[in-house]
Design a protein around this motif. Structure first.
Motif, PDB file in Angstrom:
ATOM      1  N   VAL A 116       0.849  -1.197   0.000  1.00  0.00           N
ATOM      2  CA  VAL A 116       0.000   0.000   0.000  1.00  0.00           C
ATOM      3  C   VAL A 116       0.884   1.247   0.000  1.00  0.00           C
ATOM      4  N   PRO A 117       0.707   2.151  -0.973  1.00  0.00           N
ATOM      5  CA  PRO A 117       1.483   3.391  -0.965  1.00  0.00           C
ATOM      6  C   PRO A 117       0.942   4.371   0.072  1.00  0.00           C
ATOM      7  N   VAL A 118       1.845   5.040   0.774  1.00  0.00           N
ATOM      8  CA  VAL A 118       1.446   6.109   1.682  1.00  0.00           C
ATOM      9  C   VAL A 118       0.883   7.245   0.832  1.00  0.00           C
ATOM     10  N   ALA A 134      -4.677  11.460   1.442  1.00  0.00           N
ATOM     11  CA  ALA A 134      -4.262  12.543   2.322  1.00  0.00           C
ATOM     12  C   ALA A 134      -5.491  13.304   2.797  1.00  0.00           C
ATOM     13  N   VAL A 135      -5.453  13.764   4.042  1.00  0.00           N
ATOM     14  CA  VAL A 135      -6.548  14.522   4.626  1.00  0.00           C
ATOM     15  C   VAL A 135      -6.100  15.961   4.818  1.00  0.00           C
ATOM     16  N   GLY A 180      -3.060  13.063   8.862  1.00  0.00           N
ATOM     17  CA  GLY A 180      -3.094  13.329   7.431  1.00  0.00           C
ATOM     18  C   GLY A 180      -3.383  12.144   6.549  1.00  0.00           C
ATOM     19  N   GLN A 181      -3.815  11.009   7.072  1.00  0.00           N
ATOM     20  CA  GLN A 181      -4.102   9.827   6.273  1.00  0.00           C
ATOM     21  C   GLN A 181      -5.506   9.300   6.609  1.00  0.00           C
ATOM     22  N   LEU A 219       3.113   6.609  10.733  1.00  0.00           N
ATOM     23  CA  LEU A 219       2.289   6.262  11.886  1.00  0.00           C
ATOM     24  C   LEU A 219       0.821   6.557  11.590  1.00  0.00           C
ATOM     25  N   GLY A 220       0.566   7.667  10.913  1.00  0.00           N
ATOM     26  CA  GLY A 220      -0.799   7.978  10.517  1.00  0.00           C
ATOM     27  C   GLY A 220      -1.369   6.950   9.564  1.00  0.00           C
TER      28      GLY A 220
END
Length: 252
Positions: free
Chosen positions: A145-147, A182-183, A201-202, A227-228
Motif C-alpha cells: 500500500v502506498p502512503v 491525504a486529509v 493526514g491519512q 504512523l498515521g
C-alpha cells in the motif's frame, strides 16, 4: 515434414524480425523524444538520462532497518524501554545525488523519470526477502500500500508513492492497493466512523480487513506520516507489518 519444418522456421524468423524492428523503433523513438523533449539526469545533470548509471550506485548499499531514525516510530513500553512500532527498510541516505534525484522526480512531469525510478525500486527490492524483512507477515496475506501523497499531486495524476508501490508488488507478485488518501488539515467529519479513519493526514478509503500491509513511501523523515498510515489501515481492519522507503533522512 520438410514443409512443417519450413513453416516453423519462417515463423521463428518472422518473430525475430518483429523483435528486432520493435527494439530498433523503441531506440529511435527514444532518441526523437530526447531531441523534442530533452532530459537530464535528475541526480547529476547528465544529458539524455533520467537517472544515469552512476547515480544508480547511490542506492547500491544493502538494505538496513531505518525506523530508529524516525522519532514517531520509536515508542516506549511501561518500563521505559524502546519499542519499535514496525520495521522500516531503507536503501539510501537522503542527501546529495539521492535527494536531488527524488526531489527532481517529485516535481517533474516526465513519464521517462517514472520508468527510471520504477526500475530502480524493482531492482533493489528483488534482494529483500519478505518473510525475513517482516517477521509478522502471514503467508498469502501481504498487500503493498502506498502512503498517501498530497492532494495537489493526486489532482495532477502524479504520485511517486504509487509508482514505487506497484514496482514492489510486481516483484513480489502480491496485490497493490492504493487505498490511502491525504486529509486536508481543515477537513472535518461529523461521524465517529469518519473521524476514526483519519490520523496524521491519512485516511483509508478501502477495507483492509484480513490483510498484512507493507507500506511504501519515497522518503522517511520523522515517521509521523507512516504512523498515521498505520492508524488509518488499522481503523478499517488491516494490520501494518512494516514499510519500505527509497531514502532516509539523517537524524539530527
Amino acid at each position: 515434414m520438410a514443409q512443417g519444418h519450413r513453416r516453423r522456421h519462417a515463423t521463428y524468423v518472422a518473430g525475430l524480425i518483429t523483435v528486432v524492428v520493435s527494439a530498433t523503433f523503441s531506440r529511435l523513438w527514444g532518441r526523437v523524444c530526447d531531441i523534442v523533449f530533452p532530459r537530464w539526469c535528475l541526480g547529476c545533470g547528465t544529458p539524455d538520462e533520467s537517472l544515469c548509471p552512476q547515480c544508480h550506485t547511490a542506492w547500491a548499499a544493502p538494505w538496513w532497518r531505518a525506523e530508529a531514525d524516525a522519532r514517531y516510530l520509536v515508542q516506549f513500553d511501561s518500563e521505559g524501554d524502546d519499542l519499535v512500532v514496525f520495521p522500516v527498510w531503507g536503501k539510501a541516505r537522503y542527501a546529495g545525488v539521492v535527494s536531488r534525484g527524488v526531489v527532481g522526480w517529485k516535481h517533474i512531469r516526465d513519464r521517462r523519470a517514472d520508468v527510471a525510478f520504477r526500475k530502480l525500486m524493482a531492482s533493489n527490492v528483488a534482494s529483500l526477502n519478505v518473510s525475513e524483512a517482516f517477521p509478522a507477515v502471514r503467508c498469502g496475506q501481504v498487500t503493498v500500500v502506498p502512503v498517501a501523497s498530497g492532494r495537489s499531486r493526486r489532482r495532477d495524476g502524479f504520485r511517486t508513492t504509487s509508482i514505487l508501490a506497484q514496482a514492489v508488488a510486481d516483484v513480489w507478485a502480491v496485490p497493490m492497493i492504493d487505498g490511502l488518501r491525504a486529509v486536508h488539515r481543515n477537513e472535518m467529519s461529523n461521524t465517529v466512523a469518519g473521524r476514526s479513519h483519519k490520523s496524521r493526514g491519512q485516511r483509508a478509503v478501502v477495507d483492509f480487513r484480513g490483510r498484512d500491509i507493507v507500506l511504501v513511501d519515497d522518503v522517511l523523515t520523522t515517521g509521523a506520516t507512516m504512523l498515521g498510515a498505520k492508524r488509518a489501515v488499522e481503523s478499517v481492519g488491516g494490520r501494518v507489518v512494516g514499510a519500505i522507503v527509497l531514502a532516509v533522512t539523517t537524524r539530527t
